[in-house]
Design an enzyme around this catalytic site. Structure first.
Site, PDB file in Angstrom:
ATOM      1  N   ASP A   8      56.664  11.688  38.642  1.00 35.62           N
ATOM      2  CA  ASP A   8      56.166  11.477  40.001  1.00 35.62           C
ATOM      3  C   ASP A   8      55.515  12.773  40.465  1.00 35.62           C
ATOM      4  O   ASP A   8      55.339  13.719  39.656  1.00 35.62           O
ATOM      5  CB  ASP A   8      57.282  10.954  40.936  1.00 35.62           C
ATOM      6  CG  ASP A   8      58.322  12.023  41.269  1.00 35.62           C
ATOM      7  OD1 ASP A   8      58.246  13.158  40.728  1.00 35.62           O
ATOM      8  OD2 ASP A   8      59.229  11.727  42.067  1.00 35.62           O
ATOM      9  N   CYS A  65      60.970  14.017  37.404  1.00 39.57           N
ATOM     10  CA  CYS A  65      60.782  13.940  38.854  1.00 39.57           C
ATOM     11  C   CYS A  65      61.314  15.247  39.438  1.00 39.57           C
ATOM     12  O   CYS A  65      61.340  16.262  38.735  1.00 39.57           O
ATOM     13  CB  CYS A  65      61.445  12.688  39.444  1.00 39.57           C
ATOM     14  SG  CYS A  65      63.239  12.569  39.274  1.00 39.57           S
ATOM     15  N   GLY A  66      61.695  15.250  40.697  1.00 40.84           N
ATOM     16  CA  GLY A  66      62.169  16.500  41.288  1.00 40.84           C
ATOM     17  C   GLY A  66      63.478  16.956  40.679  1.00 40.84           C
ATOM     18  O   GLY A  66      63.644  18.120  40.308  1.00 40.84           O
ATOM     19  N   THR A  67      64.408  16.034  40.575  1.00 39.57           N
ATOM     20  CA  THR A  67      65.735  16.348  40.036  1.00 39.57           C
ATOM     21  C   THR A  67      66.006  15.718  38.669  1.00 39.57           C
ATOM     22  O   THR A  67      66.956  16.114  37.988  1.00 39.57           O
ATOM     23  CB  THR A  67      66.829  15.806  40.979  1.00 39.57           C
ATOM     24  OG1 THR A  67      66.650  14.381  41.080  1.00 39.57           O
ATOM     25  CG2 THR A  67      66.756  16.439  42.352  1.00 39.57           C
ATOM     26  N   GLY A  68      65.253  14.702  38.334  1.00 34.85           N
ATOM     27  CA  GLY A  68      65.543  13.893  37.133  1.00 34.85           C
ATOM     28  C   GLY A  68      66.491  12.754  37.443  1.00 34.85           C
ATOM     29  O   GLY A  68      66.614  11.805  36.661  1.00 34.85           O
ATOM     30  N   HIS A  98      74.965  10.942  20.169  1.00 30.66           N
ATOM     31  CA  HIS A  98      76.144  10.132  20.491  1.00 30.66           C
ATOM     32  C   HIS A  98      75.832   8.860  21.272  1.00 30.66           C
ATOM     33  O   HIS A  98      76.433   7.822  21.029  1.00 30.66           O
ATOM     34  CB  HIS A  98      77.149  10.962  21.304  1.00 30.66           C
ATOM     35  CG  HIS A  98      77.835  12.019  20.499  1.00 30.66           C
ATOM     36  ND1 HIS A  98      78.931  12.712  20.949  1.00 30.66           N
ATOM     37  CD2 HIS A  98      77.567  12.513  19.253  1.00 30.66           C
ATOM     38  CE1 HIS A  98      79.324  13.586  20.022  1.00 30.66           C
ATOM     39  NE2 HIS A  98      78.499  13.497  18.996  1.00 30.66           N
ATOM     40  N   ARG A 109      62.272  20.553  39.739  1.00 23.60           N
ATOM     41  CA  ARG A 109      62.843  21.455  40.743  1.00 23.60           C
ATOM     42  C   ARG A 109      64.167  22.045  40.277  1.00 23.60           C
ATOM     43  O   ARG A 109      64.776  22.851  40.989  1.00 23.60           O
ATOM     44  CB  ARG A 109      63.044  20.690  42.052  1.00 23.60           C
ATOM     45  CG  ARG A 109      61.741  20.239  42.694  1.00 23.60           C
ATOM     46  CD  ARG A 109      61.970  19.296  43.864  1.00 23.60           C
ATOM     47  NE  ARG A 109      60.710  18.880  44.473  1.00 23.60           N
ATOM     48  CZ  ARG A 109      60.590  17.844  45.307  1.00 23.60           C
ATOM     49  NH1 ARG A 109      61.646  17.114  45.628  1.00 23.60           N
ATOM     50  NH2 ARG A 109      59.422  17.531  45.814  1.00 23.60           N
ATOM     51  N   HIS A 134      80.686   6.063  17.648  1.00 19.21           N
ATOM     52  CA  HIS A 134      79.448   6.089  18.436  1.00 19.21           C
ATOM     53  C   HIS A 134      78.814   4.696  18.469  1.00 19.21           C
ATOM     54  O   HIS A 134      78.322   4.246  19.508  1.00 19.21           O
ATOM     55  CB  HIS A 134      78.467   7.115  17.876  1.00 19.21           C
ATOM     56  CG  HIS A 134      79.036   8.499  17.837  1.00 19.21           C
ATOM     57  ND1 HIS A 134      79.604   9.100  18.935  1.00 19.21           N
ATOM     58  CD2 HIS A 134      79.152   9.393  16.827  1.00 19.21           C
ATOM     59  CE1 HIS A 134      80.039  10.298  18.616  1.00 19.21           C
ATOM     60  NE2 HIS A 134      79.785  10.496  17.335  1.00 19.21           N
ATOM     61  N   ARG A 137      80.838   2.487  20.778  1.00 20.12           N
ATOM     62  CA  ARG A 137      80.642   2.800  22.204  1.00 20.12           C
ATOM     63  C   ARG A 137      79.257   2.375  22.702  1.00 20.12           C
ATOM     64  O   ARG A 137      79.133   1.901  23.830  1.00 20.12           O
ATOM     65  CB  ARG A 137      80.859   4.303  22.433  1.00 20.12           C
ATOM     66  CG  ARG A 137      82.314   4.691  22.209  1.00 20.12           C
ATOM     67  CD  ARG A 137      82.511   6.170  22.017  1.00 20.12           C
ATOM     68  NE  ARG A 137      83.884   6.464  21.610  1.00 20.12           N
ATOM     69  CZ  ARG A 137      84.248   7.542  20.928  1.00 20.12           C
ATOM     70  NH1 ARG A 137      83.334   8.432  20.564  1.00 20.12           N
ATOM     71  NH2 ARG A 137      85.517   7.724  20.595  1.00 20.12           N
TER      72      ARG A 137
HETATM   73  C1  RB5 Z   1      60.693  13.323  45.516  1.00 24.09           C
HETATM   74  O1  RB5 Z   1      60.677  14.107  46.651  1.00 24.09           O
HETATM   75  C2  RB5 Z   1      62.068  13.335  44.877  1.00 24.09           C
HETATM   76  O2  RB5 Z   1      62.967  12.676  45.690  1.00 24.09           O
HETATM   77  C3  RB5 Z   1      62.023  12.713  43.506  1.00 24.09           C
HETATM   78  O3  RB5 Z   1      61.115  13.379  42.712  1.00 24.09           O
HETATM   79  C4  RB5 Z   1      63.331  12.747  42.710  1.00 24.09           C
HETATM   80  O4  RB5 Z   1      63.858  14.025  42.675  1.00 24.09           O
HETATM   81  C5  RB5 Z   1      64.320  11.742  43.053  1.00 24.09           C
HETATM   82  O5  RB5 Z   1      65.375  11.668  42.430  1.00 24.09           O
END
Ligand code: RB5
Length: 149
Positions: A8, A65-68, A98, A109, A134, A137
């Site tokens: 994104d 994305c920002g955090t994944g 696994h 980020r 593995h 599971r």
């Molecule tokens: C976008 O601002 C942010 O929310 C998105 O990239 C992501 O980190 C969501 O999990």
């Protein structure tokens, strides 16, 4: 391998370097967007990437994305997708070995470009153990999917 890559706007800055790195390692990359830094909605790109893995067109997927986290939540809604959000190399390797993870997610980020490339290498170079507990599971994960349509 053929790798699908989605991101994104919050993963947009590092995606070209990730793509270049994957290609340098001899893989093919299929990009499913986003293709600009304009604000957009990560589930759309997670779905586009997961469809390519589920159809067999691509062997593995990478979502940024920002955090994944959002990408991994969205990806794991798709039956047959095992997505792992990783910010350490050990987990990125072990989730292939696994969990037979087929999608790696990480956050622009959260990780710098150096760690991002190491995560990608660990994930792409590892192989599913495909033996013993593995297999049991991963089959149990499939059972959960089948019971929760
Ligand atoms: C976008 O601002 C942010 O929310 C998105 O990239 C992501 O980190 C969501 O999990």
């Amino acid at each position: 391998m053929k790798i699908v890559l989605g991101c994104d706007h919050a993963g947009f800055e590092i995606k070209d370097a990730v793509i270049a790195h994957i290609k340098e390692k001899g893989h093919e990359v299929v990009e499913v967007g986003t293709f600009s830094s304009a604000s957009c909605h990560y589930p759309k790109f997670a779905s586009a990437a997961c469809e390519k893995v589920l159809s067999g067109e691509c062997q593995l997927g990478i979502l940024i994305c920002g955090t994944g986290v959002g990408m991994s939540i969205a990806a794991n809604k798709h039956k047959g997708i095992r997505a792992a959000c990783c910010s350490d190399v050990f987990s990125a390797r072990l989730t292939r070995e696994h969990n037979d993870a087929n999608v790696l997610c990480f956050g622009q980020r959260v990780v710098g470009i150096g760690l991002a490339l190491d995560l990608v290498d660990a994930f792409l170079e590892a192989e599913y153990a495909n033996s013993g507990n593995h297999v049991t599971r991963v089959a149990m994960l499939k059972d959960i999917e089948d019971k929760n349509l």
